[in-house]
Design a protein around this motif. Structure first.
Motif, short mmCIF file in Angstrom:
data_model
loop_
_atom_site.label_atom_id
_atom_site.label_comp_id
_atom_site.label_asym_id
_atom_site.label_seq_id
_atom_site.Cartn_x
_atom_site.Cartn_y
_atom_site.Cartn_z
N PRO A 113 25.10 36.87 42.83
CA PRO A 113 26.04 37.83 43.39
C PRO A 113 25.84 37.87 44.90
CG PRO A 113 24.80 38.78 41.57
CD PRO A 113 24.16 37.47 41.89
N ILE A 131 35.75 44.77 48.04
CA ILE A 131 36.52 45.82 47.37
C ILE A 131 36.57 45.52 45.88
CG2 ILE A 131 38.73 47.02 47.23
CD1 ILE A 131 39.30 46.06 50.07
N SER A 132 36.82 44.26 45.55
CA SER A 132 36.86 43.86 44.15
C SER A 132 36.46 42.40 44.06
CB SER A 132 38.28 44.04 43.58
OG SER A 132 38.35 43.45 42.30
N ARG A 133 35.63 42.08 43.08
CA ARG A 133 35.19 40.69 42.98
C ARG A 133 36.24 39.80 42.34
NH1 ARG A 133 29.73 41.22 40.88
NH2 ARG A 133 29.98 43.08 42.12
N PHE A 134 37.35 40.39 41.93
CA PHE A 134 38.44 39.58 41.41
C PHE A 134 39.67 39.84 42.27
CE2 PHE A 134 35.51 40.30 37.99
CZ PHE A 134 35.37 39.04 37.44
N GLY A 135 40.35 38.78 42.66
CA GLY A 135 41.46 38.93 43.60
C GLY A 135 42.78 38.40 43.07
N THR A 137 44.07 35.51 42.87
CA THR A 137 44.00 34.36 41.97
C THR A 137 42.59 34.31 41.39
OG1 THR A 137 43.21 32.78 43.64
CG2 THR A 137 45.60 33.04 43.44
N ALA A 138 42.42 33.48 40.35
CA ALA A 138 41.13 33.43 39.65
C ALA A 138 39.97 33.10 40.58
CB ALA A 138 41.20 32.41 38.52
N LEU A 142 38.44 40.19 46.60
CA LEU A 142 39.10 40.96 47.65
C LEU A 142 38.04 41.67 48.50
CD1 LEU A 142 41.97 41.66 48.56
CD2 LEU A 142 41.90 43.63 47.04
N LYS A 156 35.52 32.83 46.15
CA LYS A 156 34.19 33.07 45.58
C LYS A 156 33.39 31.78 45.44
CE LYS A 156 36.05 35.12 41.96
NZ LYS A 156 36.28 35.88 40.72
N ALA A 157 32.12 31.86 45.78
CA ALA A 157 31.24 30.71 45.56
C ALA A 157 31.09 30.50 44.06
CB ALA A 157 29.88 30.96 46.20
N LEU A 158 31.27 29.29 43.60
CA LEU A 158 31.18 29.00 42.17
C LEU A 158 30.44 27.69 41.99
CD1 LEU A 158 32.35 30.15 39.39
CD2 LEU A 158 33.98 28.29 39.56
N GLU B 31 42.45 47.38 41.61
CA GLU B 31 41.46 46.30 41.67
C GLU B 31 40.92 45.97 40.28
OE1 GLU B 31 41.52 48.86 43.66
OE2 GLU B 31 41.84 48.00 45.64
N ILE B 34 43.40 43.96 38.21
CA ILE B 34 43.34 42.54 38.56
C ILE B 34 42.08 41.90 37.99
CG2 ILE B 34 43.12 40.94 40.51
CD1 ILE B 34 44.79 43.06 42.11
N ASN B 38 41.93 38.85 35.35
CA ASN B 38 41.24 37.62 35.71
C ASN B 38 40.22 37.22 34.65
OD1 ASN B 38 41.48 36.17 38.45
ND2 ASN B 38 41.77 38.30 39.02
N TYR B 131 30.04 35.94 36.26
CA TYR B 131 30.82 36.95 36.98
C TYR B 131 31.25 38.10 36.05
CZ TYR B 131 31.31 34.66 41.53
OH TYR B 131 31.06 34.15 42.78
N ASP B 134 28.24 40.29 35.44
CA ASP B 134 27.94 41.05 36.64
C ASP B 134 28.91 42.24 36.79
OD1 ASP B 134 26.18 41.02 38.78
OD2 ASP B 134 27.76 40.38 40.15
#
Lengths: 158, 239
Positions: A113, A131-135, A137-138, A142, A156-158, B31, B34, B38, B131, B134
């Motif tokens: 993380p 703000i959010s770890r999901f934005g 697009t996959a 954000l 995101k680093a993957l 958020e 989304i 996802n 993810y 987490d």
């Protein structure tokens, strides 16, 4: 008729249109079969459920046809799994220029993380928060900049 | 054997994706809306790869769509945990947390298994699963260690869902990854997060099962009816 590799390399990602599939590391190989002229393109998805893959396949075929290679096959491979470390330096620079903070190097193979500073792609400030770890697009999260107050996407680093 | 195992974990992912998708436009904040969409998409991606492979192993010419849309509830092999209704946000997070705490070591173990196709799926999906874990853990902690009300409801959610986790680890020595070998990892993750969340880990008692044998709760039929209706009403349609 231009080279198959050159034709495919300029196909852009349909969801992040400033970078090409080559710069993102989605494009793994372009092989022309000697004699037949048949082109086999190998790609790998960023995320397993990435909905852009169908469009990418269609765009590759269209680009090849326009370059004089109507006989084309697009193969999708899942191994080795895509990593943000495969994004080229040019790709990273283009992402940043488009307001998307590029991912940090992933390093040792585990997903950590990220608490390291992500620099704001607009003002360069390291004072940013997630703000959010999901934005949108996959592959994106954000973030918001504490200095210029602008929200921005972070790959995101993957 | 490989087919039953592939179908089981593929169905887990598919049904989880459908349930999480129900939150779209209804999550408590944009958020989160989304985020859940996802995570659902990641689950769907894994499900597509696994069901495609299951169809090939079966050798009867069925593809991912045939398996997803044209099987009845008794033919699904998913665990009961994923088919349970979403409940409130706490229940959804408890379900997601337990699922991710299982899928994360599962995919990691798969990445090193002898079956090349499953290994490729594992190597890909484990990164996404990290993810999910987490994200869910963050909410469990925030709600558990939050207000009196959020603590009470998160504890209720954990208590309600807990009986359904045991089915995930039923021994299957013939499977590419024996699920019982994942239990220690799961327990360590769960204990650490629940402790930090000031929540109590429930006692283990009632442990419903049957999902892997096609014996489901009534909830699955309703979920499948909604998921499959379009495909069944318009066979072969495409866009």
């Amino acid at each position: 008729m231009t080279g198959a590799r050159e034709a495919v390399a300029v196909v852009v990602d349909p969801e992040i249109r400033v970078v090409t599939i080559d710069e993102l590391g989605i494009l793994r190989a372009v092989d022309e079969e000697p004699g037949t002229g048949r082109v086999v393109v190998t790609i790998t998805p960023t995320y397993t459920g990435c909905p852009a893959m169908d469009v990418i396949r269609a765009d590759i075929r269209r680009a090849l046809a326009a370059a004089g290679h109507p006989d084309a096959e697009v193969r999708t491979v899942y191994h080795p799994a895509w990593s943000t470390d495969w994004i080229s330096d040019t790709g990273r620079a283009k992402l940043a220029a488009a307001g998307i903070a590029p991912p940090a190097p992933r390093g040792d193979g585990t997903v950590v993380p990220l608490t390291l500073a992500v620099r704001c792609p607009r003002c360069g400030s390291p004072e940013t928060t997630q703000i959010s770890r999901f934005g949108s697009t996959a592959c994106k999260a954000l973030w918001r900049c504490g200095s210029c107050s602008e929200p921005f996407d972070h790959l995101k680093a993957l | 054997m490989s087919l039953d195992f592939t179908l089981a974990i593929g169905d887990d992912a598919l049904v989880a994706a459908q349930r999480l998708g129900e939150w779209t436009s209804r999550a408590p904040e944009m958020e989160e809306d989304i985020a859940l969409a996802n995570i659902a998409l990641d689950q769907l991606g894994a499900a597509r790869l696994l069901l495609t492979y299951a169809g090939e192993l079966e050798g009867a010419g069925r593809d991912e769509d045939d398996l997803a849309y044209l099987r009845g509830d008794r033919e699904f092999r998913n665990c009961l945990l994923v088919e349970l209704p979403n409940g409130d946000f706490g229940v959804t997070m408890a379900k997601l947390f337990f699922l991710a705490a299982y899928q994360s070591p599962l995919y990691t173990a798969l990445a090193g298994c002898a079956d090349e196709r499953l290994a490729a799926v594992g190597a890909k999906a484990r990164k996404e699963s990290a993810y999910h874990l987490d994200h869910a853990a963050l909410w469990v902690k925030r709600l558990g260690d939050g207000t009196e009300e959020s603590h009470r409801r998160m504890q209720d959610a954990v208590d309600e869902v807990w009986p359904y986790v045991h089915e995930l680890f039923a021994p299957d020595p013939a499977a590419p990854v024996d699920p019982s070998t994942l239990r220690a990892d799961f327990d360590a993750t769960v204990s650490a997060v629940l402790d930090e969340a000031t929540l109590t880990r429930p006692e283990t008692g009632w442990a419903p099962g049957g999902g892997r044998d096609g014996l489901h709760t009534e909830h699955l039929s309703y979920l499948l009816a909604e998921m499959q209706v379009l495909h069944r009403a318009h066979p072969g349609a495409s866009w």
